[in-house]
Structures are given as C-alpha cells and as structure tokens.
Design a protein around this motif. Structure first.
Motif, short mmCIF file in Angstrom:
data_model
loop_
_atom_site.label_atom_id
_atom_site.label_comp_id
_atom_site.label_asym_id
_atom_site.label_seq_id
_atom_site.Cartn_x
_atom_site.Cartn_y
_atom_site.Cartn_z
N ILE A 62 84.20 15.66 62.41
CA ILE A 62 83.85 15.35 61.02
C ILE A 62 83.77 13.83 60.87
CG2 ILE A 62 84.63 15.44 58.61
CD1 ILE A 62 83.69 18.17 59.52
N GLY A 63 82.76 13.38 60.16
CA GLY A 63 82.52 11.95 59.95
C GLY A 63 81.03 11.77 59.71
N CYS A 64 80.61 10.55 59.38
CA CYS A 64 79.16 10.31 59.23
C CYS A 64 78.47 10.68 60.54
CB CYS A 64 78.88 8.84 58.95
SG CYS A 64 79.49 8.23 57.38
N SER A 65 78.99 10.15 61.65
CA SER A 65 78.37 10.38 62.95
C SER A 65 78.31 11.87 63.28
CB SER A 65 79.14 9.63 64.04
OG SER A 65 80.53 9.79 63.86
N SER A 66 79.30 12.61 62.82
CA SER A 66 79.39 14.03 63.17
C SER A 66 78.37 14.90 62.45
CB SER A 66 80.81 14.54 62.92
OG SER A 66 81.67 14.05 63.93
N LEU A 80 85.78 20.73 63.06
CA LEU A 80 86.81 20.17 62.18
C LEU A 80 87.11 18.74 62.62
CD1 LEU A 80 89.34 23.12 62.00
CD2 LEU A 80 87.64 22.47 60.31
N HIS A 81 87.72 17.98 61.71
CA HIS A 81 88.03 16.59 62.03
C HIS A 81 88.95 16.52 63.25
CE1 HIS A 81 88.08 12.43 61.39
NE2 HIS A 81 89.20 12.31 60.72
N GLY A 82 88.48 15.82 64.28
CA GLY A 82 89.29 15.64 65.49
C GLY A 82 89.20 16.76 66.50
N GLY A 105 83.56 10.38 66.27
CA GLY A 105 83.73 9.02 65.76
C GLY A 105 85.04 8.43 66.25
N ASP A 106 85.27 7.14 65.98
CA ASP A 106 86.52 6.53 66.44
C ASP A 106 87.72 7.06 65.66
OD1 ASP A 106 84.67 4.86 64.81
OD2 ASP A 106 86.45 3.67 64.41
N GLY A 107 87.50 7.47 64.40
CA GLY A 107 88.59 8.12 63.68
C GLY A 107 88.80 9.52 64.25
N ASP A 108 87.72 10.22 64.43
CA ASP A 108 87.74 11.59 64.92
C ASP A 108 88.42 11.70 66.30
OD1 ASP A 108 86.41 14.22 64.11
OD2 ASP A 108 85.67 14.01 66.16
N CYS A 109 88.04 10.81 67.20
CA CYS A 109 88.53 10.89 68.59
C CYS A 109 89.86 10.17 68.77
CB CYS A 109 87.48 10.27 69.51
SG CYS A 109 87.94 10.24 71.25
N ASP A 133 81.65 4.35 68.11
CA ASP A 133 82.75 3.47 67.73
C ASP A 133 82.27 2.36 66.80
OD1 ASP A 133 85.10 2.19 67.47
OD2 ASP A 133 85.42 1.79 69.61
N ASN A 134 82.35 2.63 65.49
CA ASN A 134 81.96 1.60 64.50
C ASN A 134 83.18 0.88 63.95
OD1 ASN A 134 82.99 3.61 62.93
ND2 ASN A 134 81.12 4.04 61.79
N ASN A 135 84.36 1.18 64.53
CA ASN A 135 85.61 0.50 64.13
C ASN A 135 86.03 0.78 62.69
OD1 ASN A 135 86.04 -2.58 66.06
ND2 ASN A 135 85.40 -0.58 66.75
N VAL A 136 85.54 1.87 62.12
CA VAL A 136 85.90 2.15 60.72
C VAL A 136 85.72 3.65 60.43
CG1 VAL A 136 83.59 1.83 59.67
CG2 VAL A 136 85.62 1.19 58.36
N TYR A 137 86.41 4.13 59.41
CA TYR A 137 86.14 5.48 58.91
C TYR A 137 84.98 5.33 57.93
CZ TYR A 137 90.82 7.16 60.41
OH TYR A 137 91.94 7.52 61.12
N GLY A 138 83.80 5.77 58.30
CA GLY A 138 82.62 5.59 57.45
C GLY A 138 82.57 6.63 56.34
N LEU A 139 82.68 7.89 56.71
CA LEU A 139 82.47 8.98 55.73
C LEU A 139 83.43 8.88 54.55
CD1 LEU A 139 80.72 11.59 55.34
CD2 LEU A 139 82.72 12.84 56.12
N THR A 140 84.66 8.49 54.84
CA THR A 140 85.66 8.44 53.76
C THR A 140 85.75 7.03 53.14
OG1 THR A 140 87.24 8.36 55.57
CG2 THR A 140 87.06 10.43 54.38
N LYS A 141 84.74 6.23 53.38
CA LYS A 141 84.48 4.98 52.67
C LYS A 141 85.43 3.83 53.03
CE LYS A 141 82.46 7.50 48.78
NZ LYS A 141 81.11 7.45 49.27
#
Ligand code: TPP
Length: 317
Positions: A62-66, A80-82, A105-109, A133-141
């Motif tokens: 889960i994430g923008c990338s996902s 699901l996330h992760g 994503g980097d948060g996800d992984c 790896d964008n170094n940020v949680y994108g989807l959750t702002k």
C-alpha cells in the motif's frame, strides 16, 4: 449436423505482444513522479521479453507506488501495507510458471514490512523486487520514513528527522542468502531499464533499490544528485548491468566492480560522495526456497492421498 467436425484443427497463431498489451488504466500519479518512469520501464521489459500477460503477476503493498498493478494489463494483487512479499512468496511457492514483479515503497518495505523483507531475501524465490525509495510516506501525505535523511522536515518531524536513515542496501546485503542486489535511479530511463531487465533475468530474488523522486512532497530533494552527473558512479562488470552508450555518455564516473565481492559491495553502499548505480552483489549459487516448495507439484491426487494415508498409518498405535 452439430458438433465439432472430425477434421477440425486448432489454429494456434503465434502471439506477438505490443506495449498496449501491458498498459492498464491511466496512472493517477503526479506529473514528474518517479513512479511514471518505472512503470514505463516495466511495460517495455514485458514487451521486449514477450511475457504473456496472463502469465505475469505484479504484487504490491500500500502506498502511492503500490498503485502500480492497476496500471498493468496483467494479473495484479494490491495487497496490504507491508505485505507484498509474503503474498508474492505464497504465489511463487506453487506457481513456478509466472513472471513476477513486486512493488514496495520505503515505508511499505523498510518500516511495517521489515520482517517480511528479511525473510523474503533469505527465501530467494524467483521474483523482481523493486523498492521505490522516495524517502517519504507519499500516500499518507509526507511522514518520515526509515530512509528519510536526518534533518529532513516532514509532518511527523517538523523540526527535522532526528535519526540517521536506515540504508536499505546495507540491510539487504547483510541478510543470509541474498542473491542479487542492485541500485538505479528513476531519472535515467536507460539505466533504469537495463537494471530492471538484468534483475528480471536473474534466477532468484532480485532486489533493486530505485532512488525515486516525489515532486509533490520532496521537491528538489534529489537535485544534488540528479543534476550532477559526477554524483553517480556507474558500476561495470561483464555479468552486471550492461552500460550502453547513452548511460556512458551521461555519467563520466565508472568503476569496475566484481559483484561477487560482498565486502566491496558493502563498502560501496556506504559511500556518501557518490551514488553507486548498477549491480552491487550477485550470488548465482544461493539456495532457492521456491524449488523446495514446488516439490510434489506434479503428483496426482491419488498419489497425494496415498502419501497422506501412509503418514497417518505411521502414527497409528
Ligand atoms: C496497517 C496499515 N498501517 C498504516 C497504513 C497507512 N499507510 C498507507 S500507505 C502508508 C505509507 C506509504 O509510504 P511508502 O510505502 O513509502 O509509499 P509511497 O506512498 O511513498 O509510494 C501508510 C503509513 C495502512 N494503510 N495500513
């Protein structure tokens, strides 16, 4: 007369896939988001390798990338996330015939999915894992992720991330049975494509960290690398990521690196003066858990039942 004619033959025409056969819905990512170029590279790889869409599976967390599987006209699982890696490992354990890509994503992984990341690397099941790896949680702002640079301001750390970042490549290289570890950047389509293609052809789990831009929440964050060719270090080796003229012309810093040298790879990923891109580590002999889990797949139901019965008999008192 009804029914199939006796002399009827199935006319199986050779299939040839074009980009359109892999392009799903129109991406909803921001303009300039690195996800767009990664999607383009994967579409091209599917076309160039002529992967049958019905034999191709893209799994994400889960994430923008996902959102990636929605933009592929193949099978997809937006999980699901992760959790993309356990889902993908489960699919792979009984489907050796599929071509599999994993988007995380980097948060996800590297946060919620860390335990799965470690074990999936050790399992070394055949799949191409792309860490966006964008170094940020994108989807959750814009929250800090484990890979955010120290001091970077986010909504969770308005005065700057207090801790040094986790290095996803050092972690992966430290995991037992890692077999393929590479790095590339979203802003060089030629290197991105060549890295992902090399990863796709690897017999085992290939882990590719893609340094990815998030123009919305992290505008300018990677500028000091993206706009400075000398900040990239192109790794070269016969078995590594092929370096074509376009990449060679873009970046002047090159290094002959033997990807079988784990100690050298571990040193390379710690460098802060340059960003090493290409194949960092390769072990073609790493054990594959999917070869073990696929055992017995050809057994008939009767043989399976007989085997089960024999085991139950062993337990009888
Ligand atoms: C169990 C669970 N916890 C938290 C969330 C909220 N959540 C959704 S995406 C996300 C982080 C996404 O960041 P990343 O994986 O880096 O992907 P990006 O959006 O940057 O591509 C979070 C915390 C969730 N959906 N599920």
């Amino acid at each position: 007369m009804y029914g199939i004619k006796q002399d009827w033959v199935l006319d199986k025409r050779p299939r040839h896939f074009v980009l359109d056969d892999y392009e799903g819905g129109a991406p909803r990512w921001c303009a300039g988001c690195g996800c767009n170029s990664i999607l383009g590279a994967v579409h091209k790889i599917c076309r160039d390798e002529q992967l049958p869409p019905e034999k191709t599976l893209v799994v994400s967390g889960i994430g923008c990338s996902s959102r990636f599987p929605h933009y592929m006209k193949t099978y997809g699982f937006h999980s699901l996330h992760g959790r993309p890696l356990p889902v993908a490992s489960g699919a792979r354990s009984r489907r050796p015939d599929l071509h599999m890509f994993v988007v995380t994503g980097d948060g996800d992984c590297c946060a919620i999915g860390t335990a799965h990341w470690i074990h999936a690397i050790r399992y070394n099941m055949k799949m191409t894992v792309m860490l966006f790896d964008n170094n940020v949680y994108g989807l959750t702002k814009k929250q800090s992720s484990p890979t955010s640079k120290q001091g970077n301001t986010t909504n969770t750390h308005p005065f700057g991330a207090p801790l040094p970042p986790l290095n996803p490549l050092s972690v992966t290289l430290g995991i037992t049975n890692a077999s393929f570890v590479a790095q590339t950047v979203d802003w060089n389509p030629a290197h991105l494509y060549a890295t992902l293609l090399r990863a796709h052809r690897h017999d085992g789990l290939s882990f590719v960290r893609i340094v990815q831009r998030c123009p919305h929440y992290m505008a300018g964050y990677w500028d000091s690398i993206q706009h400075q060719p000398e900040a990239h270090l192109v790794l070269r080796d016969e078995v590594g990521v092929p370096v074509d003229d376009a990449v060679a012309r873009s970046y002047g810093n090159h290094l002959d690196h033997d990807p079988h040298d784990l100690a050298a790879a571990k040193e390379l990923v710690l460098r802060e003066d340059v960003l090493p891109i290409g194949l960092l580590y390769l072990n073609e002999n790493a054990a594959r858990y999917d070869e073990w889990t696929a055992r017995g797949m050809g057994m008939s139901p009767a043989d399976k039942l007989a085997g089960l019965q024999a085991e139950l008999d062993r337990m009888s008192i």
